[in-house]
Design a protein around this motif. Structure first.
Motif, mmCIF file in Angstrom:
data_model
loop_
_atom_site.group_PDB
_atom_site.id
_atom_site.type_symbol
_atom_site.label_atom_id
_atom_site.label_comp_id
_atom_site.label_asym_id
_atom_site.label_seq_id
_atom_site.Cartn_x
_atom_site.Cartn_y
_atom_site.Cartn_z
ATOM 1 N N MET A 1 0.841 -1.206 0.000
ATOM 2 C CA MET A 1 0.000 0.000 0.000
ATOM 3 C C MET A 1 0.876 1.255 0.000
ATOM 4 N N LEU A 2 0.221 2.415 -0.106
ATOM 5 C CA LEU A 2 0.957 3.657 -0.261
ATOM 6 C C LEU A 2 0.890 4.546 0.980
ATOM 7 N N GLU A 3 0.394 4.026 2.122
ATOM 8 C CA GLU A 3 0.222 4.879 3.287
ATOM 9 C C GLU A 3 1.539 5.436 3.825
ATOM 10 N N ASP A 4 2.649 4.780 3.557
ATOM 11 C CA ASP A 4 3.948 5.244 4.035
ATOM 12 C C ASP A 4 4.651 6.141 3.026
ATOM 13 N N THR A 5 3.935 6.553 1.982
ATOM 14 C CA THR A 5 4.530 7.382 0.937
ATOM 15 C C THR A 5 4.843 8.767 1.483
ATOM 16 N N GLN A 6 6.115 9.101 1.534
ATOM 17 C CA GLN A 6 6.540 10.441 1.922
ATOM 18 C C GLN A 6 7.939 10.669 1.390
ATOM 19 N N GLY A 7 8.387 11.908 1.466
ATOM 20 C CA GLY A 7 9.683 12.233 0.895
ATOM 21 C C GLY A 7 9.591 12.398 -0.612
ATOM 22 N N LEU A 8 10.721 12.626 -1.243
ATOM 23 C CA LEU A 8 10.756 12.897 -2.678
ATOM 24 C C LEU A 8 10.345 11.679 -3.493
ATOM 25 N N HIS A 9 9.328 11.846 -4.304
ATOM 26 C CA HIS A 9 8.943 10.883 -5.330
ATOM 27 C C HIS A 9 9.067 11.620 -6.669
ATOM 28 N N GLU B 1 4.778 24.736 0.887
ATOM 29 C CA GLU B 1 3.908 23.557 0.973
ATOM 30 C C GLU B 1 4.326 22.644 2.122
ATOM 31 N N LEU B 2 5.625 22.460 2.313
ATOM 32 C CA LEU B 2 6.101 21.648 3.426
ATOM 33 C C LEU B 2 5.762 22.300 4.760
ATOM 34 N N ALA B 3 5.883 23.624 4.820
ATOM 35 C CA ALA B 3 5.553 24.331 6.056
ATOM 36 C C ALA B 3 4.080 24.197 6.418
ATOM 37 N N ARG B 4 3.231 23.994 5.405
ATOM 38 C CA ARG B 4 1.789 23.863 5.639
ATOM 39 C C ARG B 4 1.351 22.412 5.844
ATOM 40 N N GLY B 5 2.297 21.470 5.839
ATOM 41 C CA GLY B 5 1.926 20.113 6.191
ATOM 42 C C GLY B 5 2.083 19.061 5.124
ATOM 43 N N ALA B 6 2.700 19.378 3.981
ATOM 44 C CA ALA B 6 2.921 18.371 2.948
ATOM 45 C C ALA B 6 3.922 17.325 3.431
ATOM 46 N N ASP B 7 3.788 16.118 2.896
ATOM 47 C CA ASP B 7 4.651 15.002 3.271
ATOM 48 C C ASP B 7 5.833 14.833 2.335
ATOM 49 N N GLY B 8 6.007 15.764 1.411
ATOM 50 C CA GLY B 8 7.130 15.691 0.498
ATOM 51 C C GLY B 8 6.728 16.120 -0.891
ATOM 52 N N PRO B 9 7.711 16.240 -1.789
ATOM 53 C CA PRO B 9 7.439 16.624 -3.173
ATOM 54 C C PRO B 9 7.238 15.418 -4.085
ATOM 55 N N MET B 10 6.324 15.557 -5.017
ATOM 56 C CA MET B 10 6.198 14.627 -6.140
ATOM 57 C C MET B 10 6.349 15.499 -7.382
ATOM 58 N N ALA B 11 7.593 15.742 -7.739
ATOM 59 C CA ALA B 11 7.903 16.729 -8.764
ATOM 60 C C ALA B 11 9.123 16.293 -9.542
ATOM 61 N N GLY B 12 9.332 16.940 -10.664
ATOM 62 C CA GLY B 12 10.511 16.701 -11.472
ATOM 63 C C GLY B 12 11.383 17.939 -11.499
ATOM 64 N N PHE B 13 12.691 17.742 -11.512
ATOM 65 C CA PHE B 13 13.663 18.827 -11.624
ATOM 66 C C PHE B 13 14.978 18.181 -12.001
ATOM 67 N N SER B 14 15.790 18.886 -12.754
ATOM 68 C CA SER B 14 17.054 18.307 -13.204
ATOM 69 C C SER B 14 18.075 18.158 -12.081
ATOM 70 N N TYR B 15 17.811 18.782 -10.928
ATOM 71 C CA TYR B 15 18.620 18.611 -9.732
ATOM 72 C C TYR B 15 17.734 18.091 -8.604
ATOM 73 N N PRO B 16 17.367 16.811 -8.662
ATOM 74 C CA PRO B 16 16.456 16.282 -7.638
ATOM 75 C C PRO B 16 17.029 16.347 -6.235
ATOM 76 N N ARG C 1 14.224 17.228 3.449
ATOM 77 C CA ARG C 1 14.910 16.756 4.658
ATOM 78 C C ARG C 1 15.115 17.892 5.660
ATOM 79 N N LEU C 2 15.577 19.036 5.173
ATOM 80 C CA LEU C 2 15.842 20.162 6.070
ATOM 81 C C LEU C 2 14.570 20.672 6.734
ATOM 82 N N MET C 3 13.481 20.693 5.987
ATOM 83 C CA MET C 3 12.220 21.210 6.530
ATOM 84 C C MET C 3 11.569 20.220 7.478
ATOM 85 N N ARG C 4 11.459 18.960 7.086
ATOM 86 C CA ARG C 4 10.620 18.020 7.833
ATOM 87 C C ARG C 4 11.372 17.241 8.911
ATOM 88 N N PHE C 5 12.673 17.106 8.762
ATOM 89 C CA PHE C 5 13.416 16.278 9.711
ATOM 90 C C PHE C 5 14.456 17.057 10.510
#
Length: 298
Positions: free
Chosen positions: A1-9, A199-214, A222-226
């Protein structure tokens, strides 16, 4: 299942060879690149993954290749389609290949809350107990989902384990969802990572985004949530902001992202399929100028 989905995807690119075929060798190098730079999992066949240019067989083949290259790390496959029969068929095939779940966005025909409920009732009647990421991206889908409607949907269909929140203003909607939608539903954010610190400050569990420098996306997360290092997260984000902004240009932005990742050795070619973006000499010169002033790692 996906309930543990967090961090960069990472929203993974679909690599193409110069002859327009899918470049499966580059799927291997891209997968290693993404995980080396902090990805906890991958989303394949998303909007910026050029899923709309693939045949059904290619779609399943790309998902299978990413699953194989990920060595047990989760891969989520985008399967959104106004054709429910096709959506169900592709869902069954990518799940058979090992996808951890699928991402679904409602089609443009959904106009009301009742339409939304009826659509997903029909979806789950066809796909059954498959873990789902609900994509809220009205700029692409044309569908505006209110927070109460999304909460009702999630309450009715426990298969929805993750929300990919991309409605604007995204940080405000993340906060509203976090206050309304019960755990263990996770909230990840997209929009190319442009508003990630907020978004992280408002409670997001991580990004699901693309960028050439992931590594920037995973580092800010990591810096925001941990690490509770808000200043450090903003400093890291701001270091990459000129390129991040430059990549947020639709199809041309995907072409730019692929070109940067080609230079970084993540894939062999920067090619996109038509009607994707094609970089001109002027586009390359602009990219070179931006990178020259940023002093980024290789």
């Amino acid at each position: 299942m996906l309930e543990d989905t967090q961090g960069l995807h990472v929203v993974a690119q679909t690599p193409f060879a110069p002859d327009d075929t899918v470049d499966h060798d580059s799927i291997d190098t891209l997968t290693a690149f993404y995980h080396r730079h902090g990805a906890k999992g991958l989303l394949v066949l998303g909007v910026s993954g050029e899923a709309q240019t693939l045949t059904p067989d290619e779609t399943v083949g790309v998902a299978a290749a990413y699953v194989a290259a990920s060595n047990g790390r989760p891969v989520i496959a985008g399967v959104s389609s106004p054709n429910l029969a096709l959506l169900a068929e592709v869902t069954a095939q990518v799940r058979a290949e090992g996808a951890a779940g699928v991402m679904i966005s409602p089609p443009a025909s959904v106009r009301t809350d009742e339409d939304l409920m009826a659509y997903f009732d029909a979806v789950f009647a066809r796909i059954g107990d498959v873990p789902v990421v609900l994509q809220d991206f009205p700029a692409s889908s044309g569908v505006k989902m209110s927070v109460p409607a999304m909460a009702r949907l999630i309450g009715a269909f426990p298969q929805i384990a993750v929300v990919k929140e991309e409605d604007m203003p995204s940080a405000r909607k993340v906060a509203a969802l976090r206050a309304t939608v019960p755990w263990p539903v996770r909230i990840l954010t997209g929009n190319n990572g442009l508003y990630l610190p907020q978004e992280l400050a408002r409670g997001a569990d991580g990004p699901m985004a693309g960028f050439s420098y992931p590594e920037m996306l995973s580092g800010v997360d990591r810096l925001m949530r941990f690490d509770n290092d808000v200043a450090g997260a903003h400093a890291l984000f701001n270091r990459y902001l000129p390129l991040l902004k430059h990549e947020a240009q639709g199809a041309m932005g995907i072409a730019l992202r692929k070109e940067v990742m080609r230079r970084r050795g993540a894939l062999a070619h920067a090619a996109m399929r038509a009607p994707g973006g094609t970089l001109t000499a002027e586009d390359i010169a602009e990219l070179d100028a931006i990178l020259a002033h940023m002093d980024l790692p290789a």
